[in-house]
Design an enzyme around this catalytic site. Structure first.
Site, PDB file in Angstrom:
ATOM      1  N   GLU A 203       5.436   2.473   5.178  1.00 23.14           N
ATOM      2  CA  GLU A 203       5.966   2.737   6.557  1.00 23.14           C
ATOM      3  C   GLU A 203       5.950   4.113   6.856  1.00 23.14           C
ATOM      4  O   GLU A 203       6.117   4.388   8.105  1.00 23.14           O
ATOM      5  CB  GLU A 203       7.764   2.586   6.182  1.00 23.14           C
ATOM      6  CG  GLU A 203       8.332   3.412   5.128  1.00 23.14           C
ATOM      7  CD  GLU A 203       8.269   2.519   3.723  1.00 23.14           C
ATOM      8  OE1 GLU A 203       9.282   2.528   2.963  1.00 23.14           O
ATOM      9  OE2 GLU A 203       7.180   1.710   3.510  1.00 23.14           O
ATOM     10  N   ARG A 204       5.269   5.148   6.054  1.00 26.62           N
ATOM     11  CA  ARG A 204       5.179   6.511   6.490  1.00 26.62           C
ATOM     12  C   ARG A 204       3.484   6.434   7.202  1.00 26.62           C
ATOM     13  O   ARG A 204       3.284   7.462   7.848  1.00 26.62           O
ATOM     14  CB  ARG A 204       4.938   7.288   5.131  1.00 26.62           C
ATOM     15  CG  ARG A 204       6.303   7.557   4.570  1.00 26.62           C
ATOM     16  CD  ARG A 204       6.455   8.419   3.619  1.00 26.62           C
ATOM     17  NE  ARG A 204       7.686   8.574   2.936  1.00 26.62           N
ATOM     18  CZ  ARG A 204       8.669   8.863   3.274  1.00 26.62           C
ATOM     19  NH1 ARG A 204       8.753   9.697   4.327  1.00 26.62           N
ATOM     20  NH2 ARG A 204       9.862   9.140   2.454  1.00 26.62           N
TER      21      ARG A 204
ATOM     22  N   ALA B 286       0.910  -1.327   0.070  1.00 32.14           N
ATOM     23  CA  ALA B 286       0.086  -0.084   0.055  1.00 32.14           C
ATOM     24  C   ALA B 286       0.942   1.205   0.017  1.00 32.14           C
ATOM     25  O   ALA B 286       1.880   1.189   0.718  1.00 32.14           O
ATOM     26  CB  ALA B 286      -0.908   0.078   1.238  1.00 32.14           C
TER      27      ALA B 286
ATOM     28  N   CYS C 125      -3.587  10.184  -7.044  1.00 35.36           N
ATOM     29  CA  CYS C 125      -3.291   9.793  -8.526  1.00 35.36           C
ATOM     30  C   CYS C 125      -4.443  10.296  -9.362  1.00 35.36           C
ATOM     31  O   CYS C 125      -4.276  10.036 -10.616  1.00 35.36           O
ATOM     32  CB  CYS C 125      -2.932   8.278  -8.662  1.00 35.36           C
ATOM     33  SG  CYS C 125      -4.531   7.312  -8.102  1.00 35.36           S
TER      34      CYS C 125
END
Length: 506
Positions: free
Chosen positions: A186-187, A157, A291
């Site tokens: 990871e953010r 993701a 996007c």
């Protein structure tokens, strides 16, 4: 039960989720999660070693042996409970997204809403996952097909939609009988933690969904592990193309939604105020970090006379913290801020910079990842600012003499995620929808993201793979056909006679 008004602050160190339990990783390397407003480290994400990843896959494989036999009506009931829990905790989820991602609260609420819409869609799979049958294709012979789950599936993701994109992935796959391994960005790992806690509360058995924290090495492990049957990804082209090629080379199904350069055509006959409001909202909403953002506006003919009004209205947008619901919140991270500023500088050098958002100051947040609304006119192919996906609050303007020239210009772009046209002329709109090559088309509507009963149908270099996300395509991606040809012997000598010729089924 989880409360609806907040249950935790940020975990200092996120964990893996294996067999229904949050398990601390033995990783020695960790990713620092930084607040987009202050750069303070608010959490750490372990870069899990391979043995922990393998343990998650092994557990998912073991669980598949029983989960695949769970009746689909039972699996759907879990999703009915899950979507209820997501709605009950939508404010908590939105606040968590804003804190770790940076986007406005209203935008975070939309992130959650479009996610649980997909979970609602999963509840229709008792019908969409039905097979096919034809009776008596030959004397006494029937053929019937049904869809069977594949096994262990995996999802990778992105950070820009911490709730929506994971909810495109595992709810649909597990409702169809697969088990799942999810690698969140990871953010924004905190949102995944809450999504999974709610999934457990819905009653979904342990081991059906596992979560592994990690970085690039974990991505490669997903693509290469022999027990993973399919990989879903949303993110940038560099990672997406690597994932598609690597997963495909290892015999896996892959669906990867990647970058975009979405264009909107403004015809001179368009409803001016409606068109201007639409393109400003679609370009600068979510700070351009989606996007399906409109990043290029193609002004046809006399519509170019509206450019000064576009600039003036854009100047009125507010910039600030997401918790204050400003029009433009901070970008997620300093590295991306540097990229956006580099592309603005390219536009300043080679085009006409009508509005410069660099260096914007927001009180109380001197270290925030802020860039204000920016407009670059007379953009052309071959420049970095046009060829790269900006993914920030930057509008690029192109001028065209004719509709055909505008269509040809858009079709020459490598990406094909979304596009739009603003016009009052039905023939113009029909020509556009027929000739344009992008996969998601808006007519007098700037962000044509399909509802879940359809599919997210980007194409060209925006999407690699044969099956799209959600809709009927999700059933195709997450299942395989089994076809049975059955004959029950008749009580006759002819039926028992030995034959060696090719079966023609007469």
């Amino acid at each position: 039960m989880l409360s609806s008004h907040g249950r935790r602050g940020f975990s200092k160190l996120y964990k893996n989720y294996i067999n229904g339990k949050w398990v601390e990783s033995s990783a020695t390397q960790r990713f620092d999660v930084k607040c987009p407003l202050t750069q303070d480290v608010i959490a750490q994400v372990p870069l899990s070693p391979e043995e922990e990843f393998n343990a998650a896959v092994a557990n998912a494989k073991d669980t598949f042996a029983t989960w695949k036999n769970t009746p689909i009506s039972t699996r759907v009931r879990y999703m009915l409970k899950y979507q209820q829990l997501l709605k009950e905790h939508q404010n908590e989820l939105a606040a968590l997204i804003t804190k770790e991602h940076g986007k406005s609260l209203v935008d975070s609420a939309g992130d959650v809403f479009r996610g649980y819409e997909v979970v609602e869609h999963a509840c229709s799979f008792t019908s969409l996952a039905q097979g096919e049958t034809t009776q008596n294709v030959a004397n006494g012979v029937d053929i019937y097909s049904y869809r069977a789950p594949l096994g262990v599936m995996a999802g990778i993701a992105p950070y820009n939609f911490p709730a929506m994109i994971p909810l495109w992935m595992y709810p649909l796959s597990i409702t169809l009988g697969n088990t799942y391994v999810l690698k969140p960005s990871e953010r924004v790992a905190g949102t995944t933690e809450l999504l999974i806690d709610l999934l457990k509360e819905s009653g979904v058995p342990d081991g059906v969904v596992n979560v592994v924290q990690g970085g690039r090495d974990t991505v490669t492990q997903i693509c290469e592990h022999p027990d993973i049957r399919g990989v879903s990804f949303v993110g940038a082209n560099e990672a997406g193309e690597y994932i598609y090629k690597t997963a495909s080379a290892h015999g896996k199904r892959a669906q990867v939604n990647m970058g975009a350069k979405n264009h909107a055509i403004i015809m001179p006959d368009a409803e001016k105020d409606d068109a201007i409001n639409a393109i400003i909202g679609a370009c600068f909403g979510s700070t351009g970090q989606r996007c399906m953002a409109i990043s290029v506006v193609v002004m046809v003919g006399d519509s170019a006379k509206w450019i000064p009004e576009i600039v003036e209205k854009t100047k009125g947008l507010t910039v600030g913290a997401g918790v204050d619901n400003c029009d433009i919140a901070p970008l997620n991270n300093p590295e991306h801020l540097a990229k956006v500023e580099r592309l603005i500088a390219d536009g300043e050098k080679n085009c006409d910079l009508l509005l410069d958002g660099r260096g914007v100051q927001v009180p109380n947040y001197p270290k925030g990842n802020f860039v204000g609304p920016t407009i670059i006119d007379n953009v052309r192919p071959g420049l970095d600012c046009y060829e790269e996906e900006v993914f920030g609050p930057v509008m690029q303007i192109v001028r065209a003499d004719t509709l055909q020239g505008a269509i040809d210009f858009i079709n020459n772009n490598r990406w094909g995620n979304g596009t739009a046209i603003f016009t009052k002329n039905g023939h113009t709109a029909r020509k556009f929808q027929t000739e344009i090559q992008a996969g998601q088309i808006g007519i007098n509507l700037p962000i044509p993201v399909p509802l879940p009963m359809f599919s997210f149908t980007g194409n060209k270099d925006s999407m690699w793979g044969t099956s799209n996300f959600y809709g009927k395509a999700a059933v195709q991606f997450n299942t395989q056909w089994k076809t049975i040809t059955a004959r029950w012997k008749e009580e006759s000598a002819e039926a028992q006679r030995l034959q060696t010729h090719f079966p023609t089924m007469k």
